[in-house]
Design a protein around this motif. Structure first.
Motif, PDB file in Angstrom:
ATOM      1  N   MET A 193     -18.013  21.460   1.737  1.00 42.73           N
ATOM      2  CA  MET A 193     -18.171  20.263   0.911  1.00 42.73           C
ATOM      3  C   MET A 193     -16.981  20.163  -0.047  1.00 42.73           C
ATOM      4  N   SER A 194     -16.424  18.982  -0.142  1.00 39.61           N
ATOM      5  CA  SER A 194     -15.260  18.817  -1.010  1.00 39.61           C
ATOM      6  C   SER A 194     -15.691  18.535  -2.451  1.00 39.61           C
ATOM      7  N   ALA A 195     -14.747  18.692  -3.337  1.00 41.49           N
ATOM      8  CA  ALA A 195     -15.001  18.435  -4.759  1.00 41.49           C
ATOM      9  C   ALA A 195     -15.281  16.941  -4.953  1.00 41.49           C
ATOM     10  N   PRO A 196     -16.133  16.597  -5.930  1.00 44.85           N
ATOM     11  CA  PRO A 196     -16.512  15.187  -6.123  1.00 44.85           C
ATOM     12  C   PRO A 196     -15.355  14.281  -6.541  1.00 44.85           C
ATOM     13  N   TRP A 197     -14.258  14.838  -7.002  1.00 44.27           N
ATOM     14  CA  TRP A 197     -13.131  14.009  -7.429  1.00 44.27           C
ATOM     15  C   TRP A 197     -12.144  13.771  -6.289  1.00 44.27           C
ATOM     16  N   MET A 198     -12.397  14.362  -5.133  1.00 39.00           N
ATOM     17  CA  MET A 198     -11.517  14.151  -3.991  1.00 39.00           C
ATOM     18  C   MET A 198     -11.916  12.843  -3.305  1.00 39.00           C
ATOM     19  N   VAL A 199     -10.959  11.983  -3.066  1.00 38.25           N
ATOM     20  CA  VAL A 199     -11.205  10.673  -2.463  1.00 38.25           C
ATOM     21  C   VAL A 199     -10.967  10.783  -0.956  1.00 38.25           C
ATOM     22  N   ASP A 200     -12.029  10.570  -0.171  1.00 41.49           N
ATOM     23  CA  ASP A 200     -11.883  10.687   1.286  1.00 41.49           C
ATOM     24  C   ASP A 200     -11.192   9.443   1.847  1.00 41.49           C
ATOM     25  N   ASP A 201     -10.825   9.515   3.112  1.00 40.40           N
ATOM     26  CA  ASP A 201     -10.061   8.436   3.748  1.00 40.40           C
ATOM     27  C   ASP A 201     -10.826   7.109   3.788  1.00 40.40           C
ATOM     28  N   GLU A 202     -12.130   7.164   4.012  1.00 40.98           N
ATOM     29  CA  GLU A 202     -12.929   5.940   4.085  1.00 40.98           C
ATOM     30  C   GLU A 202     -12.957   5.215   2.729  1.00 40.98           C
ATOM     31  N   LEU A 203     -13.168   5.967   1.656  1.00 40.92           N
ATOM     32  CA  LEU A 203     -13.171   5.365   0.323  1.00 40.92           C
ATOM     33  C   LEU A 203     -11.779   4.875  -0.053  1.00 40.92           C
ATOM     34  N   TRP A 204     -10.768   5.650   0.282  1.00 35.36           N
ATOM     35  CA  TRP A 204      -9.392   5.261  -0.042  1.00 35.36           C
ATOM     36  C   TRP A 204      -9.019   3.961   0.670  1.00 35.36           C
ATOM     37  N   ALA A 205      -9.504   3.773   1.886  1.00 33.18           N
ATOM     38  CA  ALA A 205      -9.215   2.545   2.634  1.00 33.18           C
ATOM     39  C   ALA A 205      -9.779   1.316   1.917  1.00 33.18           C
ATOM     40  N   LEU A 206     -10.842   1.483   1.139  1.00 36.59           N
ATOM     41  CA  LEU A 206     -11.411   0.370   0.372  1.00 36.59           C
ATOM     42  C   LEU A 206     -10.665   0.141  -0.939  1.00 36.59           C
ATOM     43  N   ILE A 207     -10.197   1.229  -1.552  1.00 39.72           N
ATOM     44  CA  ILE A 207      -9.572   1.140  -2.873  1.00 39.72           C
ATOM     45  C   ILE A 207      -8.101   0.738  -2.806  1.00 39.72           C
ATOM     46  N   GLU A 208      -7.360   1.307  -1.890  1.00 40.28           N
ATOM     47  CA  GLU A 208      -5.907   1.102  -1.854  1.00 40.28           C
ATOM     48  C   GLU A 208      -5.467  -0.363  -1.835  1.00 40.28           C
ATOM     49  N   PRO A 209      -6.125  -1.237  -1.065  1.00 35.06           N
ATOM     50  CA  PRO A 209      -5.659  -2.633  -1.025  1.00 35.06           C
ATOM     51  C   PRO A 209      -5.757  -3.379  -2.355  1.00 35.06           C
ATOM     52  N   VAL A 210      -6.617  -2.947  -3.267  1.00 38.14           N
ATOM     53  CA  VAL A 210      -6.760  -3.678  -4.532  1.00 38.14           C
ATOM     54  C   VAL A 210      -5.869  -3.117  -5.644  1.00 38.14           C
ATOM     55  N   LEU A 211      -5.157  -2.028  -5.384  1.00 34.23           N
ATOM     56  CA  LEU A 211      -4.257  -1.466  -6.397  1.00 34.23           C
ATOM     57  C   LEU A 211      -3.007  -2.325  -6.514  1.00 34.23           C
ATOM     58  N   PRO A 212      -2.535  -2.545  -7.732  1.00 40.77           N
ATOM     59  CA  PRO A 212      -1.317  -3.349  -7.889  1.00 40.77           C
ATOM     60  C   PRO A 212      -0.122  -2.595  -7.323  1.00 40.77           C
ATOM     61  N   PRO A 213       0.835  -3.319  -6.754  1.00 40.07           N
ATOM     62  CA  PRO A 213       2.022  -2.642  -6.213  1.00 40.07           C
ATOM     63  C   PRO A 213       2.855  -2.030  -7.328  1.00 40.07           C
ATOM     64  N   TRP A 214       3.532  -0.972  -6.992  1.00 37.79           N
ATOM     65  CA  TRP A 214       4.410  -0.322  -7.971  1.00 37.79           C
ATOM     66  C   TRP A 214       5.667  -1.163  -8.102  1.00 37.79           C
ATOM     67  N   PRO A 215       6.150  -1.394  -9.338  1.00 40.68           N
ATOM     68  CA  PRO A 215       7.367  -2.210  -9.514  1.00 40.68           C
ATOM     69  C   PRO A 215       8.545  -1.599  -8.747  1.00 40.68           C
ATOM     70  N   GLU A 216       9.288  -2.447  -8.052  1.00 39.43           N
ATOM     71  CA  GLU A 216      10.426  -1.993  -7.246  1.00 39.43           C
ATOM     72  C   GLU A 216      11.479  -1.265  -8.077  1.00 39.43           C
ATOM     73  N   ARG A 217      11.770  -1.795  -9.235  1.00 39.97           N
ATOM     74  CA  ARG A 217      12.854  -1.246 -10.052  1.00 39.97           C
ATOM     75  C   ARG A 217      12.323  -0.529 -11.290  1.00 39.97           C
ATOM     76  N   SER A 218      11.399   0.378 -11.085  1.00 33.18           N
ATOM     77  CA  SER A 218      10.870   1.109 -12.232  1.00 33.18           C
ATOM     78  C   SER A 218      11.783   2.294 -12.542  1.00 33.18           C
ATOM     79  N   PRO A 219      12.031   2.543 -13.832  1.00 33.07           N
ATOM     80  CA  PRO A 219      12.906   3.646 -14.210  1.00 33.07           C
ATOM     81  C   PRO A 219      12.206   4.998 -14.034  1.00 33.07           C
ATOM     82  N   GLY A 220      12.971   6.039 -14.008  1.00 32.41           N
ATOM     83  CA  GLY A 220      12.402   7.380 -13.965  1.00 32.41           C
ATOM     84  C   GLY A 220      12.251   7.910 -12.560  1.00 32.41           C
TER      85      GLY A 220
END
Length: 132
Positions: free
Chosen positions: A1-28
């Motif tokens: 059994m994995s730790a409760p804070w680990m995000v499995d592939d099925e859950l990640w497939a639902l979450i990833e599309p709603v995350l804002p894209p990372w700025p192309e020209r971000s410093p650092g």
């Protein structure tokens, strides 16, 4: 059994599309992957450790990095969208019992009494008979 804070592939497939894209020209340096940051955020929430106590050897990025990403996602409304997606998915699978529900109205502004009622009370109090 994995730790409760680990995000499995099925859950990640639902979450990833709603995350804002990372700025192309971000410093650092190149940013830590979103999935790893999310797991770092969940680790802090599940265990109650402080952001500063997030172990860097786990690969989730620093506590500061995870905290900043959490703020960025919150401002973008990510968690409201994910909540709606998960509710719809659970409802479609008939895994929510809607016969019992709780409504929390703590975010609704409370009225401070009927307009003018404080004035009426103070007038009535000044007319009260003397008890001496």
């Amino acid at each position: 059994m994995s730790a409760p804070w680990m995000v499995d592939d099925e859950l990640w497939a639902l979450i990833e599309p709603v995350l804002p894209p990372w700025p192309e020209r971000s410093p650092g340096p190149r940013p830590v992957e979103d999935r790893l940051c999310l797991q770092g955020v969940l680790l802090v929430l599940f265990t109650g450790i402080t952001w500063q106590q997030l172990p860097p050897e786990l690969g989730f990025g620093s506590g500061q990095t995870c905290w900043r990403r959490l703020c960025r996602w919150t401002e973008a409304g990510v968690f409201d969208q994910v909540h709606r997606i998960l509710l719809a998915k659970l409802n479609a699978a008939r895994q929510i019992d809607w016969t019992r529900a709780c409504v929390d109205a703590s975010h609704v502004r409370a009225k401070r009494g009927v307009p003018g009622s404080a004035r009426r009370r103070s007038i009535a109090a000044s007319r009260a008979a003397s008890t001496t």
